[in-house]
Scaffold this motif. Structure first.
Motif, PDB file in Angstrom:
ATOM      1  N   GLY A   5     -40.540 -32.733 -26.114  1.00 46.02           N
ATOM      2  CA  GLY A   5     -39.200 -32.274 -25.821  1.00 46.02           C
ATOM      3  C   GLY A   5     -38.904 -30.875 -26.325  1.00 46.02           C
ATOM      4  O   GLY A   5     -37.882 -30.282 -25.962  1.00 46.02           O
ATOM      5  N   GLY A   6     -39.799 -30.372 -27.160  1.00 44.09           N
ATOM      6  CA  GLY A   6     -39.610 -29.048 -27.718  1.00 44.09           C
ATOM      7  C   GLY A   6     -40.054 -27.934 -26.785  1.00 44.09           C
ATOM      8  O   GLY A   6     -40.450 -28.180 -25.635  1.00 44.09           O
ATOM      9  N   SER A   7     -39.988 -26.708 -27.309  1.00 45.85           N
ATOM     10  CA  SER A   7     -40.307 -25.517 -26.511  1.00 45.85           C
ATOM     11  C   SER A   7     -41.247 -24.594 -27.272  1.00 45.85           C
ATOM     12  O   SER A   7     -41.247 -24.574 -28.514  1.00 45.85           O
ATOM     13  N   LEU A   8     -42.025 -23.869 -26.518  1.00 48.46           N
ATOM     14  CA  LEU A   8     -42.858 -22.797 -27.056  1.00 48.46           C
ATOM     15  C   LEU A   8     -42.868 -21.662 -26.046  1.00 48.46           C
ATOM     16  O   LEU A   8     -42.716 -21.894 -24.839  1.00 48.46           O
ATOM     17  N   ARG A   9     -43.100 -20.464 -26.543  1.00 46.43           N
ATOM     18  CA  ARG A   9     -43.236 -19.303 -25.659  1.00 46.43           C
ATOM     19  C   ARG A   9     -44.558 -18.631 -25.961  1.00 46.43           C
ATOM     20  O   ARG A   9     -44.779 -18.141 -27.066  1.00 46.43           O
ATOM     21  N   SER A  49     -50.921 -15.245 -27.736  1.00 46.04           N
ATOM     22  CA  SER A  49     -50.286 -15.636 -28.991  1.00 46.04           C
ATOM     23  C   SER A  49     -49.144 -16.590 -28.679  1.00 46.04           C
ATOM     24  O   SER A  49     -48.738 -16.717 -27.514  1.00 46.04           O
ATOM     25  N   GLY A  50     -48.638 -17.236 -29.716  1.00 46.99           N
ATOM     26  CA  GLY A  50     -47.472 -18.096 -29.543  1.00 46.99           C
ATOM     27  C   GLY A  50     -47.759 -19.574 -29.498  1.00 46.99           C
ATOM     28  O   GLY A  50     -46.832 -20.388 -29.428  1.00 46.99           O
ATOM     29  N   GLY A  51     -49.024 -19.947 -29.540  1.00 48.49           N
ATOM     30  CA  GLY A  51     -49.338 -21.357 -29.548  1.00 48.49           C
ATOM     31  C   GLY A  51     -48.942 -21.999 -30.864  1.00 48.49           C
ATOM     32  O   GLY A  51     -48.566 -21.327 -31.825  1.00 48.49           O
ATOM     33  N   GLY A  52     -49.023 -23.327 -30.908  1.00 50.49           N
ATOM     34  CA  GLY A  52     -48.691 -24.045 -32.122  1.00 50.49           C
ATOM     35  C   GLY A  52     -48.478 -25.508 -31.853  1.00 50.49           C
ATOM     36  O   GLY A  52     -48.859 -26.018 -30.788  1.00 50.49           O
ATOM     37  N   GLN A  62     -42.882 -19.359 -20.825  1.00 53.12           N
ATOM     38  CA  GLN A  62     -41.880 -20.138 -21.531  1.00 53.12           C
ATOM     39  C   GLN A  62     -42.084 -21.604 -21.168  1.00 53.12           C
ATOM     40  O   GLN A  62     -42.021 -21.965 -19.986  1.00 53.12           O
ATOM     41  N   MET A  63     -42.317 -22.432 -22.173  1.00 49.69           N
ATOM     42  CA  MET A  63     -42.599 -23.850 -21.943  1.00 49.69           C
ATOM     43  C   MET A  63     -41.501 -24.690 -22.575  1.00 49.69           C
ATOM     44  O   MET A  63     -41.343 -24.674 -23.801  1.00 49.69           O
ATOM     45  N   ASN A  64     -40.756 -25.381 -21.755  1.00 46.91           N
ATOM     46  CA  ASN A  64     -39.672 -26.244 -22.213  1.00 46.91           C
ATOM     47  C   ASN A  64     -39.998 -27.702 -21.901  1.00 46.91           C
ATOM     48  O   ASN A  64     -40.868 -27.989 -21.082  1.00 46.91           O
ATOM     49  N   SER A  65     -39.272 -28.590 -22.547  1.00 48.21           N
ATOM     50  CA  SER A  65     -39.451 -30.033 -22.313  1.00 48.21           C
ATOM     51  C   SER A  65     -40.919 -30.418 -22.389  1.00 48.21           C
ATOM     52  O   SER A  65     -41.449 -31.119 -21.514  1.00 48.21           O
ATOM     53  N   LEU A  66     -41.569 -29.982 -23.428  1.00 48.16           N
ATOM     54  CA  LEU A  66     -43.006 -30.209 -23.547  1.00 48.16           C
ATOM     55  C   LEU A  66     -43.327 -31.685 -23.711  1.00 48.16           C
ATOM     56  O   LEU A  66     -42.563 -32.446 -24.313  1.00 48.16           O
ATOM     57  N   LYS A  67     -44.474 -32.055 -23.151  1.00 48.18           N
ATOM     58  CA  LYS A  67     -44.939 -33.437 -23.177  1.00 48.18           C
ATOM     59  C   LYS A  67     -46.304 -33.491 -23.863  1.00 48.18           C
ATOM     60  O   LYS A  67     -47.031 -32.491 -23.873  1.00 48.18           O
ATOM     61  N   PRO A  68     -46.677 -34.633 -24.411  1.00 50.42           N
ATOM     62  CA  PRO A  68     -48.006 -34.737 -25.036  1.00 50.42           C
ATOM     63  C   PRO A  68     -49.137 -34.340 -24.086  1.00 50.42           C
ATOM     64  O   PRO A  68     -50.141 -33.772 -24.527  1.00 50.42           O
ATOM     65  N   SER A  75     -47.289 -30.134 -12.056  1.00 49.80           N
ATOM     66  CA  SER A  75     -47.074 -30.818 -13.333  1.00 49.80           C
ATOM     67  C   SER A  75     -46.152 -30.059 -14.283  1.00 49.80           C
ATOM     68  O   SER A  75     -45.619 -30.645 -15.238  1.00 49.80           O
ATOM     69  N   VAL A  76     -45.956 -28.764 -14.041  1.00 43.61           N
ATOM     70  CA  VAL A  76     -45.117 -27.966 -14.947  1.00 43.61           C
ATOM     71  C   VAL A  76     -43.901 -27.383 -14.256  1.00 43.61           C
ATOM     72  O   VAL A  76     -43.048 -26.776 -14.915  1.00 43.61           O
ATOM     73  N   LYS A  77     -43.802 -27.578 -12.960  1.00 45.11           N
ATOM     74  CA  LYS A  77     -42.702 -26.990 -12.197  1.00 45.11           C
ATOM     75  C   LYS A  77     -41.375 -27.505 -12.728  1.00 45.11           C
ATOM     76  O   LYS A  77     -41.201 -28.703 -12.956  1.00 45.11           O
ATOM     77  N   GLY A  78     -40.442 -26.592 -12.969  1.00 38.05           N
ATOM     78  CA  GLY A  78     -39.142 -26.957 -13.497  1.00 38.05           C
ATOM     79  C   GLY A  78     -39.082 -26.973 -15.014  1.00 38.05           C
ATOM     80  O   GLY A  78     -37.993 -27.034 -15.594  1.00 38.05           O
ATOM     81  N   ARG A  79     -40.232 -26.939 -15.668  1.00 37.75           N
ATOM     82  CA  ARG A  79     -40.264 -26.931 -17.138  1.00 37.75           C
ATOM     83  C   ARG A  79     -40.810 -25.619 -17.706  1.00 37.75           C
ATOM     84  O   ARG A  79     -40.384 -25.190 -18.780  1.00 37.75           O
ATOM     85  N   PHE A  80     -41.747 -25.002 -17.010  1.00 39.77           N
ATOM     86  CA  PHE A  80     -42.375 -23.757 -17.463  1.00 39.77           C
ATOM     87  C   PHE A  80     -41.890 -22.598 -16.605  1.00 39.77           C
ATOM     88  O   PHE A  80     -41.653 -22.757 -15.401  1.00 39.77           O
ATOM     89  N   THR A  81     -41.810 -21.430 -17.226  1.00 40.30           N
ATOM     90  CA  THR A  81     -41.435 -20.214 -16.507  1.00 40.30           C
ATOM     91  C   THR A  81     -42.368 -19.084 -16.911  1.00 40.30           C
ATOM     92  O   THR A  81     -42.516 -18.799 -18.107  1.00 40.30           O
ATOM     93  N   ILE A  82     -42.970 -18.456 -15.913  1.00 34.25           N
ATOM     94  CA  ILE A  82     -43.819 -17.305 -16.169  1.00 34.25           C
ATOM     95  C   ILE A  82     -43.041 -16.033 -15.868  1.00 34.25           C
ATOM     96  O   ILE A  82     -42.248 -15.980 -14.920  1.00 34.25           O
TER      97      ILE A  82
END
Length: 123
Positions: free
Chosen positions: A15-19, A7-10, A82-88, A63-70
């Protein structure tokens, strides 16, 4: 029997975040390494992040190191991404997976998979 539900997609702007969350409604969650994978249209499914059964070891795709945290909460039988600084280019269906194995596997050895949750990042 392990049953994983993400769950949690969208949709979010760059630049935004999702968890993302992945709950195990059955099985021995605390014994399993957990992973997050993603698949974009026309591409193969790829490893994103993984965490050992204890939570002490983690691994990330470059590709996600430093932006995502499991992370994981074994009491809640849930793993998070946790996904931060999201890119297209992060746009994909995200899947969680489980395997009863020591360490943090990256490949197809995962035995159980969720149905996936869509993440769309607009520019």
């Amino acid at each position: 029997q392990v049953q994983l539900v993400e769950s949690g997609g969208g949709s979010v702007q760059a630049g935004g975040s999702l968890r993302l969350s992945c709950a195990d409604s059955g099985g021995t969650f605390s014994s399993n390494a957990m992973g997050w994978f993603r698949q974009a249209p026309g591409k193969e499914r790829e490893f994103v992040a993984g965490i050992s059964w204890s939570g002490r070891s983690t691994d990330y795709a470059d590709s996600v190191k430093g932006r995502f945290t499991i992370s994981r909460d074994n009491a809640k039988k849930t793993v998070y991404l946790q996904m931060n600084s999201l890119k297209p280019e992060d746009t994909a269906v995200y899947y969680c997976a489980a395997v009863n194995r020591i360490g943090v596997p990256r490949g197809p050895e995962y035995d159980y998979w969720g149905q996936g949750t869509q993440v769309t990042v607009s520019s």
